[in-house]
Design an enzyme around this catalytic site. Sequence first.
Site, PDB file in Angstrom:
ATOM      1  N   ALA A 141      87.049 -81.186 -90.396  1.00 17.46           N
ATOM      2  CA  ALA A 141      87.631 -80.906 -91.791  1.00 17.46           C
ATOM      3  C   ALA A 141      86.773 -81.415 -92.706  1.00 17.46           C
ATOM      4  CB  ALA A 141      88.964 -81.761 -91.964  1.00 17.46           C
ATOM      5  N   TYR A 201      99.539 -73.756 -92.202  1.00 18.32           N
ATOM      6  CA  TYR A 201      98.576 -72.604 -91.670  1.00 18.32           C
ATOM      7  C   TYR A 201      99.059 -72.566 -90.088  1.00 18.32           C
ATOM      8  CZ  TYR A 201      94.525 -69.631 -91.997  1.00 18.32           C
ATOM      9  OH  TYR A 201      93.481 -68.800 -91.978  1.00 18.32           O
ATOM     10  N   GLU A 233     107.047 -79.639 -97.546  1.00 17.71           N
ATOM     11  CA  GLU A 233     106.311 -78.656 -96.806  1.00 17.71           C
ATOM     12  C   GLU A 233     107.191 -77.698 -95.923  1.00 17.71           C
ATOM     13  OE1 GLU A 233     103.280 -80.629 -94.330  1.00 17.71           O
ATOM     14  OE2 GLU A 233     104.350 -79.676 -92.755  1.00 17.71           O
ATOM     15  N   LYS A 275     114.592 -76.597 -93.652  1.00 17.57           N
ATOM     16  CA  LYS A 275     116.271 -76.705 -93.825  1.00 17.57           C
ATOM     17  C   LYS A 275     116.422 -77.485 -95.132  1.00 17.57           C
ATOM     18  CE  LYS A 275     116.545 -77.337 -88.958  1.00 17.57           C
ATOM     19  NZ  LYS A 275     117.070 -75.765 -88.401  1.00 17.57           N
TER      20      LYS A 275
HETATM   21  C1  LIG Z   1      99.760 -83.882 -93.384  1.00 20.08           C
HETATM   22  C2  LIG Z   1      99.314 -82.632 -92.409  1.00 20.08           C
HETATM   23  C3  LIG Z   1      99.324 -81.600 -92.212  1.00 20.08           C
HETATM   24  C4  LIG Z   1      98.862 -80.518 -91.336  1.00 20.08           C
HETATM   25  N1  LIG Z   1      98.908 -79.191 -91.324  1.00 20.08           N
HETATM   26  C5  LIG Z   1      98.553 -78.601 -90.584  1.00 20.08           C
HETATM   27  C6  LIG Z   1      98.663 -76.815 -90.624  1.00 20.08           C
HETATM   28  O1  LIG Z   1      99.114 -76.606 -91.478  1.00 20.08           O
HETATM   29  N2  LIG Z   1      98.026 -76.215 -89.559  1.00 20.08           N
HETATM   30  C7  LIG Z   1      97.415 -76.891 -88.423  1.00 20.08           C
HETATM   31  O2  LIG Z   1      97.102 -76.137 -87.380  1.00 20.08           O
HETATM   32  N3  LIG Z   1      97.780 -78.232 -88.304  1.00 20.08           N
HETATM   33  C8  LIG Z   1      97.998 -78.934 -89.284  1.00 20.08           C
HETATM   34  N4  LIG Z   1      97.699 -80.195 -89.153  1.00 20.08           N
HETATM   35  C9  LIG Z   1      97.247 -80.818 -87.843  1.00 20.08           C
HETATM   36  C10 LIG Z   1      95.818 -80.935 -87.686  1.00 20.08           C
HETATM   37  O3  LIG Z   1      95.055 -79.827 -87.914  1.00 20.08           O
HETATM   38  C11 LIG Z   1      95.427 -81.712 -86.590  1.00 20.08           C
HETATM   39  O4  LIG Z   1      95.967 -83.144 -86.545  1.00 20.08           O
HETATM   40  C12 LIG Z   1      93.820 -81.775 -86.082  1.00 20.08           C
HETATM   41  O5  LIG Z   1      93.819 -82.144 -84.863  1.00 20.08           O
HETATM   42  C13 LIG Z   1      93.190 -82.632 -86.894  1.00 20.08           C
HETATM   43  O6  LIG Z   1      93.027 -81.995 -88.117  1.00 20.08           O
HETATM   44  P1  LIG Z   1      92.045 -82.906 -89.240  1.00 20.08           P
HETATM   45  O7  LIG Z   1      91.884 -82.262 -90.474  1.00 20.08           O
HETATM   46  O8  LIG Z   1      92.730 -84.298 -89.566  1.00 20.08           O
HETATM   47  O9  LIG Z   1      90.741 -83.013 -88.672  1.00 20.08           O
HETATM   48  P2  LIG Z   1      89.206 -84.188 -88.883  1.00 20.08           P
HETATM   49  O10 LIG Z   1      89.460 -84.966 -90.062  1.00 20.08           O
HETATM   50  O11 LIG Z   1      88.232 -83.371 -88.638  1.00 20.08           O
HETATM   51  O12 LIG Z   1      89.569 -85.269 -87.561  1.00 20.08           O
HETATM   52  C14 LIG Z   1      89.744 -84.485 -86.238  1.00 20.08           C
HETATM   53  C15 LIG Z   1      89.061 -85.693 -85.360  1.00 20.08           C
HETATM   54  O13 LIG Z   1      87.661 -85.690 -85.355  1.00 20.08           O
HETATM   55  C16 LIG Z   1      87.313 -87.010 -85.480  1.00 20.08           C
HETATM   56  N5  LIG Z   1      86.219 -87.030 -86.662  1.00 20.08           N
HETATM   57  C17 LIG Z   1      85.928 -86.735 -87.829  1.00 20.08           C
HETATM   58  N6  LIG Z   1      84.919 -87.055 -88.271  1.00 20.08           N
HETATM   59  C18 LIG Z   1      84.226 -87.518 -87.681  1.00 20.08           C
HETATM   60  C19 LIG Z   1      82.780 -87.624 -87.365  1.00 20.08           C
HETATM   61  N7  LIG Z   1      81.980 -87.723 -88.254  1.00 20.08           N
HETATM   62  N8  LIG Z   1      82.345 -88.284 -86.082  1.00 20.08           N
HETATM   63  C20 LIG Z   1      83.186 -88.349 -85.061  1.00 20.08           C
HETATM   64  N9  LIG Z   1      84.401 -87.842 -84.933  1.00 20.08           N
HETATM   65  C21 LIG Z   1      84.826 -87.474 -86.221  1.00 20.08           C
HETATM   66  C22 LIG Z   1      88.360 -87.698 -86.158  1.00 20.08           C
HETATM   67  O14 LIG Z   1      88.423 -89.238 -85.907  1.00 20.08           O
HETATM   68  C23 LIG Z   1      89.573 -87.133 -85.488  1.00 20.08           C
HETATM   69  O15 LIG Z   1      89.535 -87.466 -84.180  1.00 20.08           O
HETATM   70  C24 LIG Z   1      98.418 -81.241 -89.926  1.00 20.08           C
HETATM   71  C25 LIG Z   1      98.344 -82.377 -89.898  1.00 20.08           C
HETATM   72  C26 LIG Z   1      98.633 -83.420 -91.023  1.00 20.08           C
HETATM   73  C27 LIG Z   1      98.538 -84.819 -90.715  1.00 20.08           C
END
Ligand SMILES: Cc1cc2nc3c(=O)[nH]c(=O)nc-3n(C[C@H](O)[C@H](O)[C@H](O)COP(=O)(O)OP(=O)(O)OC[C@H]3O[C@@H](n4cnc5c(N)ncnc54)[C@H](O)[C@@H]3O)c2cc1C
Length: 308
Positions: free
Chosen positions: A127, A49, A17, A274
Amino acid sequence: MNIADLYRERRPVLSFEVFPPKPDTPLESLYATIENLRELNPSFISVTYGAGGAQKGRTVEIASRIRHDFGLESMAHLTCVGHSRSEIRRILEDLQARRIDNILALRGDPPQGQPDFDFSGGDFTRASELIHFIRQSHSFCIGAACYPEGHRACPRIAQDWRNLKTKVDAGVDFLITQLFFDNRIFYHFLESARGLGIACPIIPGIMPIFNARQIKRIVSLCGASMPADLLIMMDEYEDRPEDLRRAGIDYAVRQIRDLLDNGVEGIHLEPMNKPDLAREILAGVGWPIRPARPPGPAPEAAGRSPSD
Ligand SMILES: Cc1cc2nc3c(=O)[nH]c(=O)nc-3n(C[C@H](O)[C@H](O)[C@H](O)COP(=O)(O)OP(=O)(O)OC[C@H]3O[C@@H](n4cnc5c(N)ncnc54)[C@H](O)[C@@H]3O)c2cc1C
């Protein structure tokens, strides 16, 4: 190529990454980094992003360069928070036009300084909604994030994993975990996810410790826990950054070796732009890599023909 196919064909898959540099830093510095990472034979490189907003535009451009100038498969991270449907549609069209096949589809974090931000005010709340939206009109291979210790905003870990199942069912091809430092946490999560019927590849995301201040900041933001031996190590080497870097590399080597011994489908390494860190870790793990480039300026990335 679809990354999901890579996980089917050549396990374990190595990926890296990278993150876009600050807006006032030329992209050439990152391209030198990518050139160095390319020498380590990853199967793909993903590009984050920018959470702050300013670096978002550079993700697509960098992912495109990785694919077309470096001859490597790439994946663009994409967060939906703060984006309207039409903005996301435009980004997807741009990605498609540049022939980028893989997206890590994310919600994103609340804007800086707004911990109580209301996600329901925008076009996308989660998401899974972004994934559903992408699936309706495009054929991208879609990855998503998962949290072996539960997402920090979800009050119950088990609930977060049930939410994860809903997200995967919306059309996820593979998952990449948030960083973790105790493999037992990952194995427990893996078993639970399989028990919930999540069948897609689940790839551990590994971030080596190389700078105590930086890793504490990252951990405080994402909520990952640090095992006692790691905290002791960081205290011990607090005033000896080079020794801490060495110990961090050893820790990552042991972590990755154990994951490979336990049959993981891939390793997604986050070496914080890095390449030397990545090289030393992979050498320690015994992953086949090319010899290091002789010291001197990095070759100009632009216009290189991909050699493999
Ligand atoms: C591998 C990886 C790469 C990342 N890359 C980036 C990046 O490039 N840029 C950046 O800004 N951030 C990045 N992040 C961070 C990420 O954007 C954050 O962790 C964010 O807070 C959650 O994103 P998510 O897509 O997991 O959200 P989601 O899957 O939408 O989950 C977010 C929250 O909503 C809850 N939730 C989901 N569905 C429901 C439902 N149906 N009902 C109630 N609650 C629900 C989940 O339990 C969770 O607490 C990355 C994280 C990881 C692990």
